[in-house]
Write a protein that holds these residues in place. Structure first.
Motif, PDB file in Angstrom:
ATOM      1  N   PHE A  17       0.834  -1.192   0.000  1.00  0.00           N
ATOM      2  CA  PHE A  17       0.000   0.000   0.000  1.00  0.00           C
ATOM      3  C   PHE A  17       0.872   1.247   0.000  1.00  0.00           C
ATOM      4  CE2 PHE A  17      -2.337   2.962   3.113  1.00  0.00           C
ATOM      5  CZ  PHE A  17      -2.894   3.715   2.080  1.00  0.00           C
TER       6      PHE A  17
ATOM      7  N   PRO B  15      -0.146   6.094  -8.192  1.00  0.00           N
ATOM      8  CA  PRO B  15      -0.904   5.057  -8.908  1.00  0.00           C
ATOM      9  C   PRO B  15      -0.001   4.251  -9.844  1.00  0.00           C
ATOM     10  CG  PRO B  15      -2.160   7.090  -8.845  1.00  0.00           C
ATOM     11  CD  PRO B  15      -0.809   7.413  -8.268  1.00  0.00           C
TER      12      PRO B  15
ATOM     13  N   GLU C 166       1.404  -1.827  -7.877  1.00  0.00           N
ATOM     14  CA  GLU C 166       1.187  -2.938  -8.811  1.00  0.00           C
ATOM     15  C   GLU C 166       2.510  -3.407  -9.414  1.00  0.00           C
ATOM     16  OE1 GLU C 166      -0.528  -0.218  -8.639  1.00  0.00           O
ATOM     17  OE2 GLU C 166      -2.677  -0.638  -8.752  1.00  0.00           O
TER      18      GLU C 166
ATOM     19  N   THR D 176      -2.942  -4.834  -3.736  1.00  0.00           N
ATOM     20  CA  THR D 176      -2.161  -3.600  -3.711  1.00  0.00           C
ATOM     21  C   THR D 176      -3.117  -2.406  -3.730  1.00  0.00           C
ATOM     22  OG1 THR D 176      -2.036  -3.376  -6.132  1.00  0.00           O
ATOM     23  CG2 THR D 176      -0.331  -4.704  -5.063  1.00  0.00           C
ATOM     24  N   HIS D 177      -2.590  -1.251  -3.343  1.00  0.00           N
ATOM     25  CA  HIS D 177      -3.360  -0.014  -3.467  1.00  0.00           C
ATOM     26  C   HIS D 177      -2.397   1.161  -3.426  1.00  0.00           C
ATOM     27  CE1 HIS D 177      -6.524   2.973  -3.129  1.00  0.00           C
ATOM     28  NE2 HIS D 177      -7.421   2.017  -3.257  1.00  0.00           N
ATOM     29  N   HIS D 178      -2.633   2.155  -4.265  1.00  0.00           N
ATOM     30  CA  HIS D 178      -1.778   3.340  -4.266  1.00  0.00           C
ATOM     31  C   HIS D 178      -2.089   4.208  -3.040  1.00  0.00           C
ATOM     32  CE1 HIS D 178      -5.084   6.005  -5.480  1.00  0.00           C
ATOM     33  NE2 HIS D 178      -5.432   5.096  -6.381  1.00  0.00           N
TER      34      HIS D 178
ATOM     35  N   LEU E 197      -5.353   8.601  -1.567  1.00  0.00           N
ATOM     36  CA  LEU E 197      -6.671   8.184  -1.102  1.00  0.00           C
ATOM     37  C   LEU E 197      -7.642   9.358  -0.991  1.00  0.00           C
ATOM     38  CD1 LEU E 197      -5.832   5.687   1.797  1.00  0.00           C
ATOM     39  CD2 LEU E 197      -6.379   5.163  -0.580  1.00  0.00           C
TER      40      LEU E 197
ATOM     41  N   LEU F 140     -12.081   6.155  -1.377  1.00  0.00           N
ATOM     42  CA  LEU F 140     -11.093   5.102  -1.590  1.00  0.00           C
ATOM     43  C   LEU F 140     -10.557   4.568  -0.270  1.00  0.00           C
ATOM     44  CD1 LEU F 140      -8.992   6.436  -4.622  1.00  0.00           C
ATOM     45  CD2 LEU F 140     -10.580   4.498  -4.600  1.00  0.00           C
TER      46      LEU F 140
ATOM     47  N   THR G 185     -13.004   2.074   0.944  1.00  0.00           N
ATOM     48  CA  THR G 185     -12.907   0.844   0.139  1.00  0.00           C
ATOM     49  C   THR G 185     -11.694   0.026   0.532  1.00  0.00           C
ATOM     50  OG1 THR G 185     -14.013   1.903  -1.727  1.00  0.00           O
ATOM     51  CG2 THR G 185     -12.726  -0.071  -2.201  1.00  0.00           C
ATOM     52  N   LEU G 186     -10.557   0.717   0.744  1.00  0.00           N
ATOM     53  CA  LEU G 186      -9.334   0.027   1.147  1.00  0.00           C
ATOM     54  C   LEU G 186      -9.517  -0.646   2.498  1.00  0.00           C
ATOM     55  CD1 LEU G 186      -6.368  -0.718   0.903  1.00  0.00           C
ATOM     56  CD2 LEU G 186      -5.790   1.572   1.759  1.00  0.00           C
TER      57      LEU G 186
ATOM     58  N   THR H 220     -11.428  -3.751   2.050  1.00  0.00           N
ATOM     59  CA  THR H 220     -10.605  -4.777   1.398  1.00  0.00           C
ATOM     60  C   THR H 220      -9.679  -5.454   2.389  1.00  0.00           C
ATOM     61  OG1 THR H 220     -10.671  -3.591  -0.727  1.00  0.00           O
ATOM     62  CG2 THR H 220      -8.882  -5.173  -0.406  1.00  0.00           C
TER      63      THR H 220
END
Length: 258
Positions: free
Chosen positions: A115, A119, A123, A141-143, A146, A150, A153-154, A157
């Motif tokens: 994390f 962006p 990945e 993964t996540h950038h 935020l 987002l 959402t993270l 997840t």
């Protein structure tokens, strides 16, 4: 069933008001906690963060509450040496790499989550580690850019996936605050604030040559590559002065945690 002994708490030594844990095998200690699903928040302490903590009580509180504070910066190691504590530097990026290899070799430890960064960076990191360590179970993964939506959402997840190693690269102190506020989502995970490590793994940035790192001069390379950091680097001479004053005025005790 064989009874597993809970890893003992490492000794603590104060560095200008914040703790550093004294261990000779940080990776092994964290691996033991991972095997027992105990979870941990790891802070990678350097001189710059120490100076920030003096002016930021919230950051100081987070560092004090962390389960493991490692001597990431050369300044911390030199400070400890002046106080009679001879420790090897433990760069956060190398500690994280060690754990990633161990998780790849032992899939039963659980999955990994990257994390942070711009962006696409996380990945690329995940793709690179899949090639380096095919056995690594990457949950996602996540950038690090935020929005409130987002962020929600993270959180959902992470709560659903329950990764056991979460590497957060948001920079100091944002990553420390984020981990402290959200580690309850995955209480059995090892959380580490890895700063710019994601950019290095993704090939966006490079580490200093090994000879500079071995001679406590990595900060020179960082300043050369990122001259805009010069204001932040002013914390280094301030830290050195404070360390000298502490050395001349007091001897600090080693204590146990827990």
């Amino acid at each position: 069933m064989k009874h597993r002994v809970q890893p003992e708490f490492p000794k603590i030594f104060p560095v200008l008001g914040v703790p550093v844990h004294l261990l000779h095998n940080y990776s092994g200690w964290l691996l033991s906690r991972a095997q027992q699903q105990l979870g941990a928040h790891v802070v990678t302490l350097n001189a710059e963060m120490t100076m920030q903590a003096e002016d930021n009580p919230r950051l100081a509180s987070v560092i004090h509450q962390a389960d493991l504070v490692i001597p990431d910066g050369s300044g911390i190691v030199l400070y400890l040496m002046l106080q009679g504590q001879h420790m090897q530097r433990c760069p956060g990026i190398e500690l994280a790499e060690s754990l990633l290899h161990q998780f790849a070799a032992s899939p039963q430890l659980g999955s990994v989550f990257f994390f942070g960064g711009a962006p696409g960076v996380a990945e690329r990191v995940a793709d690179g580690w899949k090639q380096r360590s095919p056995g690594l179970n990457i949950a996602g993964t996540h950038h690090g850019y935020l929005t409130p939506e987002l962020d929600q959402t993270l959180q959902q997840t992470l709560r659903k996936l329950q990764p056991r190693l979460i590497l957060v690269g948001l920079g100091v102190p944002r990553q420390e605050f984020w981990i402290a506020e959200h580690r309850h989502l995955c209480p059995h995970a090892i959380w580490i604030g890895v700063g710019g490590s994601l950019d290095i793994w993704a090939g966006v940035k490079t580490r200093a040559p090994e000879w500079l790192r071995n001679n406590h001069m990595e900060w020179v390379y960082r300043l050369y590559k990122e001259p805009w950091r010069w204001r932040r680097m002013l914390a280094l001479p301030k830290f050195a002065w404070r360390a000298l004053v502490y050395r001349l005025t007091q001897r600090q005790p080693v204590s146990s945690q827990g």
